[in-house]
Write an enzyme that holds these catalytic residues in place. Structure first.
Site, PDB file in Angstrom:
ATOM      1  N   TYR A  82      -2.061  -0.900  10.481  1.00 30.49           N
ATOM      2  CA  TYR A  82      -2.558  -1.133   9.126  1.00 30.49           C
ATOM      3  C   TYR A  82      -0.518  -1.172   8.383  1.00 30.49           C
ATOM      4  CZ  TYR A  82      -4.002  -1.164   3.944  1.00 30.49           C
ATOM      5  OH  TYR A  82      -3.999  -1.465   2.957  1.00 30.49           O
ATOM      6  N   SER A 106       0.749  -1.028  -0.291  1.00 30.13           N
ATOM      7  CA  SER A 106      -0.264  -0.562  -0.110  1.00 30.13           C
ATOM      8  C   SER A 106       1.100   1.563  -0.167  1.00 30.13           C
ATOM      9  CB  SER A 106      -1.326   0.068   0.722  1.00 30.13           C
ATOM     10  OG  SER A 106      -1.515   1.402   0.778  1.00 30.13           O
TER      11      SER A 106
HETATM   12  P1  NAP Z   1     -11.631  -5.508  -0.451  1.00 27.21           P
HETATM   13  O1  NAP Z   1     -12.639  -4.677  -0.956  1.00 27.21           O
HETATM   14  O2  NAP Z   1     -12.384  -5.117   0.950  1.00 27.21           O
HETATM   15  O3  NAP Z   1     -11.558  -7.543  -0.918  1.00 27.21           O
HETATM   16  C1  NAP Z   1     -10.551  -8.027  -0.313  1.00 27.21           C
HETATM   17  C2  NAP Z   1     -10.925  -9.225  -0.792  1.00 27.21           C
HETATM   18  O4  NAP Z   1      -9.628 -10.075   0.918  1.00 27.21           O
HETATM   19  C3  NAP Z   1     -12.339  -9.987  -0.530  1.00 27.21           C
HETATM   20  O5  NAP Z   1     -11.908 -10.853  -1.480  1.00 27.21           O
HETATM   21  C4  NAP Z   1     -12.382 -10.751   1.362  1.00 27.21           C
HETATM   22  O6  NAP Z   1     -13.170 -12.108   1.030  1.00 27.21           O
HETATM   23  C5  NAP Z   1     -10.392 -11.618   1.080  1.00 27.21           C
HETATM   24  N1  NAP Z   1      -9.922 -11.920   2.308  1.00 27.21           N
HETATM   25  C6  NAP Z   1     -10.380 -10.928   3.395  1.00 27.21           C
HETATM   26  N2  NAP Z   1      -9.696 -11.849   4.478  1.00 27.21           N
HETATM   27  C7  NAP Z   1      -9.221 -12.722   3.951  1.00 27.21           C
HETATM   28  C8  NAP Z   1      -8.726 -14.117   4.313  1.00 27.21           C
HETATM   29  N3  NAP Z   1      -8.122 -14.672   5.739  1.00 27.21           N
HETATM   30  N4  NAP Z   1      -8.406 -15.535   3.114  1.00 27.21           N
HETATM   31  C9  NAP Z   1      -8.616 -14.581   2.082  1.00 27.21           C
HETATM   32  N5  NAP Z   1      -9.086 -13.588   1.545  1.00 27.21           N
HETATM   33  C10 NAP Z   1      -9.292 -12.699   2.284  1.00 27.21           C
HETATM   34  O7  NAP Z   1     -10.108  -5.002  -0.737  1.00 27.21           O
HETATM   35  P2  NAP Z   1      -9.561  -3.882  -1.368  1.00 27.21           P
HETATM   36  O8  NAP Z   1     -10.078  -2.298  -0.701  1.00 27.21           O
HETATM   37  O9  NAP Z   1      -9.739  -4.987  -2.990  1.00 27.21           O
HETATM   38  O10 NAP Z   1      -8.019  -4.337  -0.811  1.00 27.21           O
HETATM   39  C11 NAP Z   1      -7.527  -5.629  -1.221  1.00 27.21           C
HETATM   40  C12 NAP Z   1      -6.092  -5.487  -1.321  1.00 27.21           C
HETATM   41  O11 NAP Z   1      -5.461  -4.635  -1.637  1.00 27.21           O
HETATM   42  C13 NAP Z   1      -5.481  -5.077   0.402  1.00 27.21           C
HETATM   43  O12 NAP Z   1      -4.518  -6.376   0.670  1.00 27.21           O
HETATM   44  C14 NAP Z   1      -5.796  -3.905   1.024  1.00 27.21           C
HETATM   45  O13 NAP Z   1      -4.749  -3.774   2.148  1.00 27.21           O
HETATM   46  C15 NAP Z   1      -5.102  -3.557  -0.206  1.00 27.21           C
HETATM   47  N6  NAP Z   1      -5.448  -1.935  -0.905  1.00 27.21           N
HETATM   48  C16 NAP Z   1      -6.441  -1.432  -0.999  1.00 27.21           C
HETATM   49  C17 NAP Z   1      -5.777  -0.235  -0.930  1.00 27.21           C
HETATM   50  C18 NAP Z   1      -7.625   0.210  -1.486  1.00 27.21           C
HETATM   51  O14 NAP Z   1      -7.592   1.481  -1.432  1.00 27.21           O
HETATM   52  N7  NAP Z   1      -8.678  -0.023  -1.697  1.00 27.21           N
HETATM   53  C19 NAP Z   1      -5.069   0.656  -1.284  1.00 27.21           C
HETATM   54  C20 NAP Z   1      -3.935  -0.074  -1.001  1.00 27.21           C
HETATM   55  C21 NAP Z   1      -3.839  -1.202  -0.929  1.00 27.21           C
HETATM   56  P3  NAP Z   1     -14.363 -12.330   1.269  1.00 27.21           P
HETATM   57  O15 NAP Z   1     -14.675 -11.694   0.481  1.00 27.21           O
HETATM   58  O16 NAP Z   1     -14.940 -13.699   1.060  1.00 27.21           O
HETATM   59  O17 NAP Z   1     -14.561 -11.990   2.728  1.00 27.21           O
END
Ligand code: NAP
Length: 249
Positions: free
Chosen positions: A155, A142
């Site tokens: 985080y 991130s």
């Molecule tokens: P999201 O919309 O909340 O989706 C999270 C995904 O991770 C879902 O598919 C969820 O599955 C899965 N998940 C959660 N816990 C898990 C576990 N224990 N084992 C396997 N799968 C699991 O998240 P996102 O915003 O797309 O973020 C994805 C990644 O990008 C994360 O690592 C986050 O830290 C990183 N990131 C996000 C942002 C942002 O602004 N969105 C920015 C920088 C980095 P279920 O649906 O089945 O719960």
């Protein structure tokens, strides 16, 4: 020929958000994709349906990345369906903001178990699958490790770990022809950022105002970088952390 033809890719946390976007883009470039999820089977099935209706190949496999038995099952199901993996995307992750006063043992372990330990277990299994042929591991870190926003100590610490693990493993696994890189996104519109209340918040407006490209990201902005790191186009890159943030730093 498509960039990822004959490749097998596992994307953790691909039922939603960035992971779903990456799964679709890898499949569009010819990879057979395993859509991992923790609990949202309907969302994962929808991602698989989107891929297959576009002519791609995908299956959904449930599994909590912080549990070794689930990870072993994820890789076994992958091998059964498509053969051994060539590309593993460590995307599954959780985030919960809070000031130092709100830090608890439980929340520390929840975020570290999924964002860090899960990434280590998945990488460990990937190395076994890559044995003898090499492969590409892509960690989703991130931009918070550059921005260090207040109220994000747990985080940001998990993602700081992702940064250094990426560098360590790139050195450790280079001799096995395994490349390890990270993508560090800025704020992306996903189910997760909607649920967390970031979208439409003051933080959102502040991010747009400070982002040179003048908007927050969409999953496809990250997915295209993942295709690059998965493919031979990036064959000379390892240990890199690509800041994918529209220029905010
Ligand atoms: P999201 O919309 O909340 O989706 C999270 C995904 O991770 C879902 O598919 C969820 O599955 C899965 N998940 C959660 N816990 C898990 C576990 N224990 N084992 C396997 N799968 C699991 O998240 P996102 O915003 O797309 O973020 C994805 C990644 O990008 C994360 O690592 C986050 O830290 C990183 N990131 C996000 C942002 C942002 O602004 N969105 C920015 C920088 C980095 P279920 O649906 O089945 O719960």
């Amino acid at each position: 020929m498509k960039k990822l033809a004959n490749k097998v890719a596992i994307v953790t946390g691909a039922s939603k958000g960035i992971g779903a976007g990456i799964a679709k883009s890898l499949a569009a470039e010819g990879a057979s994709v395993v859509v991992n999820y923790a609990s949202s089977s309907q969302d994962a099935d929808k991602v698989v349906a989107d891929i297959t209706s576009a002519g791609g190949k995908a299956i959904a496999v449930k599994g909590d990345v912080s549990k070794t038995t689930d990870i072993n099952n994820l890789f076994a199901e992958t091998e059964k369906a498509f053969g051994k993996a060539d590309v593993v995307i460590n995307n599954a992750g959780v985030y919960q903001m809070g000031t130092i006063e709100t830090v608890t043992e439980e929340e520390f372990h929840r975020q570290f178990n999924i964002n860090v330990l899960g990434l280590l277990f998945t990488s460990q299994a990937a190395v076994k699958h890559f044995e003898g042929k090499g492969g590409s591991i892509i960690n989703i870190g991130s931009a918070v490790t550059r921005i260090t926003p207040p109220g994000s100590a747990i985080y940001t610490a998990t993602k700081g770990s992702v940064d250094v693990i990426t560098e360590v493993l790139s050195k450790e696994l280079g001799p096995k022809n395994i490349r390890v890189n990270a993508i560090n996104p800025g704020m992306i519109e996903t189910e997760g950022t909607h649920t967390a209340g970031f979208i439409g918040s003051d933080f959102h407006s502040q991010m747009v105002a400070t982002t040179p490209l003048g908007r927050i990201g969409q999953p496809d902005d990250i997915a295209q970088v993942a295709v690059f790191l998965a493919s031979d186009d990036s064959k000379w890159l390892t240990g890199e952390k690509l800041l994918a943030s529209g220029g905010v730093r």
